[in-house]
Write a protein that holds these residues in place. Sequence first.
Motif, PDB file in Angstrom:
ATOM      1  N   GLY A 167     -10.017 -38.461  -6.195  1.00 40.24           N
ATOM      2  CA  GLY A 167     -10.967 -38.364  -5.093  1.00 40.24           C
ATOM      3  C   GLY A 167     -11.497 -36.956  -4.907  1.00 40.24           C
ATOM      4  O   GLY A 167     -12.674 -36.753  -4.597  1.00 40.24           O
ATOM      5  N   THR A 188     -15.331 -35.733  -4.877  1.00 42.24           N
ATOM      6  CA  THR A 188     -15.850 -34.983  -3.732  1.00 42.24           C
ATOM      7  C   THR A 188     -16.518 -33.684  -4.164  1.00 42.24           C
ATOM      8  O   THR A 188     -17.609 -33.350  -3.702  1.00 42.24           O
ATOM      9  CB  THR A 188     -14.716 -34.671  -2.732  1.00 42.24           C
ATOM     10  OG1 THR A 188     -14.198 -35.899  -2.207  1.00 42.24           O
ATOM     11  CG2 THR A 188     -15.217 -33.807  -1.579  1.00 42.24           C
ATOM     12  N   THR A 228     -19.321 -35.948   3.044  1.00 44.80           N
ATOM     13  CA  THR A 228     -19.073 -36.724   1.817  1.00 44.80           C
ATOM     14  C   THR A 228     -18.324 -38.037   2.075  1.00 44.80           C
ATOM     15  O   THR A 228     -18.546 -39.003   1.339  1.00 44.80           O
ATOM     16  CB  THR A 228     -18.307 -35.893   0.775  1.00 44.80           C
ATOM     17  OG1 THR A 228     -17.097 -35.372   1.349  1.00 44.80           O
ATOM     18  CG2 THR A 228     -19.158 -34.737   0.261  1.00 44.80           C
ATOM     19  N   PRO A 229     -17.435 -38.123   3.089  1.00 45.70           N
ATOM     20  CA  PRO A 229     -16.779 -39.422   3.321  1.00 45.70           C
ATOM     21  C   PRO A 229     -17.743 -40.555   3.642  1.00 45.70           C
ATOM     22  O   PRO A 229     -17.380 -41.729   3.494  1.00 45.70           O
ATOM     23  CB  PRO A 229     -15.850 -39.132   4.511  1.00 45.70           C
ATOM     24  CG  PRO A 229     -15.528 -37.692   4.387  1.00 45.70           C
ATOM     25  CD  PRO A 229     -16.804 -37.067   3.904  1.00 45.70           C
ATOM     26  N   MET A 232     -18.342 -43.315   1.123  1.00 49.43           N
ATOM     27  CA  MET A 232     -17.405 -44.422   1.004  1.00 49.43           C
ATOM     28  C   MET A 232     -18.072 -45.739   1.397  1.00 49.43           C
ATOM     29  O   MET A 232     -17.713 -46.812   0.905  1.00 49.43           O
ATOM     30  CB  MET A 232     -16.183 -44.158   1.889  1.00 49.43           C
ATOM     31  CG  MET A 232     -15.118 -45.232   1.866  1.00 49.43           C
ATOM     32  SD  MET A 232     -13.679 -44.770   2.872  1.00 49.43           S
ATOM     33  CE  MET A 232     -14.439 -44.564   4.498  1.00 49.43           C
ATOM     34  N   THR A 254     -19.378 -47.536  -1.545  1.00 48.82           N
ATOM     35  CA  THR A 254     -18.330 -47.769  -2.551  1.00 48.82           C
ATOM     36  C   THR A 254     -17.991 -46.561  -3.413  1.00 48.82           C
ATOM     37  O   THR A 254     -17.333 -46.713  -4.446  1.00 48.82           O
ATOM     38  CB  THR A 254     -18.682 -48.957  -3.485  1.00 48.82           C
ATOM     39  OG1 THR A 254     -19.739 -48.574  -4.387  1.00 48.82           O
ATOM     40  CG2 THR A 254     -19.096 -50.189  -2.688  1.00 48.82           C
ATOM     41  N   LEU A 263     -15.647 -43.685  -4.255  1.00 51.18           N
ATOM     42  CA  LEU A 263     -14.267 -43.372  -3.922  1.00 51.18           C
ATOM     43  C   LEU A 263     -14.043 -41.868  -3.984  1.00 51.18           C
ATOM     44  O   LEU A 263     -13.457 -41.340  -4.932  1.00 51.18           O
ATOM     45  CB  LEU A 263     -13.303 -44.110  -4.867  1.00 51.18           C
ATOM     46  CG  LEU A 263     -13.214 -45.625  -4.678  1.00 51.18           C
ATOM     47  CD1 LEU A 263     -12.259 -46.244  -5.687  1.00 51.18           C
ATOM     48  CD2 LEU A 263     -12.786 -45.965  -3.253  1.00 51.18           C
ATOM     49  N   GLU A 264     -14.508 -41.162  -2.959  1.00 50.62           N
ATOM     50  CA  GLU A 264     -14.183 -39.745  -2.824  1.00 50.62           C
ATOM     51  C   GLU A 264     -12.810 -39.644  -2.164  1.00 50.62           C
ATOM     52  O   GLU A 264     -12.062 -40.609  -2.166  1.00 50.62           O
ATOM     53  CB  GLU A 264     -15.282 -39.004  -2.046  1.00 50.62           C
ATOM     54  CG  GLU A 264     -15.865 -39.770  -0.878  1.00 50.62           C
ATOM     55  CD  GLU A 264     -14.872 -40.024   0.205  1.00 50.62           C
ATOM     56  OE1 GLU A 264     -14.380 -39.049   0.804  1.00 50.62           O
ATOM     57  OE2 GLU A 264     -14.586 -41.193   0.484  1.00 50.62           O
ATOM     58  N   GLY A 281     -12.111 -42.210   0.561  1.00 50.89           N
ATOM     59  CA  GLY A 281     -12.137 -43.542  -0.027  1.00 50.89           C
ATOM     60  C   GLY A 281     -10.849 -43.850  -0.771  1.00 50.89           C
ATOM     61  O   GLY A 281     -10.296 -44.959  -0.671  1.00 50.89           O
ATOM     62  N   GLU A 282     -10.361 -42.871  -1.519  1.00 55.40           N
ATOM     63  CA  GLU A 282      -9.086 -43.053  -2.226  1.00 55.40           C
ATOM     64  C   GLU A 282      -7.934 -43.213  -1.240  1.00 55.40           C
ATOM     65  O   GLU A 282      -7.030 -44.039  -1.447  1.00 55.40           O
ATOM     66  CB  GLU A 282      -8.827 -41.860  -3.148  1.00 55.40           C
ATOM     67  CG  GLU A 282      -9.748 -41.769  -4.351  1.00 55.40           C
ATOM     68  CD  GLU A 282      -9.392 -42.777  -5.433  1.00 55.40           C
ATOM     69  OE1 GLU A 282      -8.409 -43.538  -5.259  1.00 55.40           O
ATOM     70  OE2 GLU A 282     -10.086 -42.800  -6.472  1.00 55.40           O
ATOM     71  N   ARG A 323      -8.082 -44.398   1.826  1.00 54.24           N
ATOM     72  CA  ARG A 323      -8.218 -45.706   2.476  1.00 54.24           C
ATOM     73  C   ARG A 323      -7.726 -46.813   1.550  1.00 54.24           C
ATOM     74  O   ARG A 323      -7.001 -47.722   1.990  1.00 54.24           O
ATOM     75  CB  ARG A 323      -9.676 -45.943   2.855  1.00 54.24           C
ATOM     76  CG  ARG A 323      -9.953 -47.271   3.540  1.00 54.24           C
ATOM     77  CD  ARG A 323     -11.387 -47.296   4.062  1.00 54.24           C
ATOM     78  NE  ARG A 323     -11.712 -48.571   4.674  1.00 54.24           N
ATOM     79  CZ  ARG A 323     -12.272 -49.589   4.030  1.00 54.24           C
ATOM     80  NH1 ARG A 323     -12.562 -49.467   2.733  1.00 54.24           N
ATOM     81  NH2 ARG A 323     -12.547 -50.713   4.658  1.00 54.24           N
TER      82      ARG A 323
END
Length: 216
Positions: A18, A22, A160-161, A164, A167, A169-170, A173-174, A176
């Motif tokens: 992630g 990012t 950047t989040p 998510m 879809t 996966l930053e 996202g990872e 979560r």
Amino acid sequence: MNWDWTAVSDFMPHFWDGLLVTLQILVLGSVISFVLGLVWALLTRVPSRWVTWPVGIVTEFVRNTPLLVQLFFLFYVLPEWGVTASAMTTGVIGIGLHYSTYTMQVYRAGIEAVPTGQWEAATALNLPLRRTWTAVILPQAVRRVVPALGNYVISMLKDTPMLMAITVLEMLGEARLFSQETFRFTEPLTVIGVAFIVISYLASLALRALERRLAH
């Protein structure tokens, strides 16, 4: 609180994946926002309303609509018109485009802050317009706006989040995804929070170093 170091260890491979995403988003998005923002700023100085009006409308629309709405539009609506791109590409373009409307204002302020005498000196030396911009105006303008541009880089990092939602996966996202699979939320979210603080701090140090270098 039941802290589990094993969960932290298990999460770290996901975290590094992630983090890489990012940082890619941050670097590529910053490049797009800096370059496109400068283009917007230069276009606003074109002595033609046929250029300045469309630029003003587009940039105001982008700046005054939420980034999340723009990401959804780029990722879910444009494919209906035959324009498709990966989630990562869409996210980078979306965040870069969004922040370019802010960096445009920064560049414009920097250009307007260049003393009138500099323009007059370039005219007196009979410098071509392109040479005036590249050798006289822009170097001075950019030097003045580095702190503001750096602040937008940090703001972009914190946004950047949002990718998510389409879809990508930053880091968040990872985290979560890991939490949904293991039902451990405290450890991955804490790691992500610390990572954002550390990256923001390092970015601030780099910005200060760049400011000192440009000041000499």
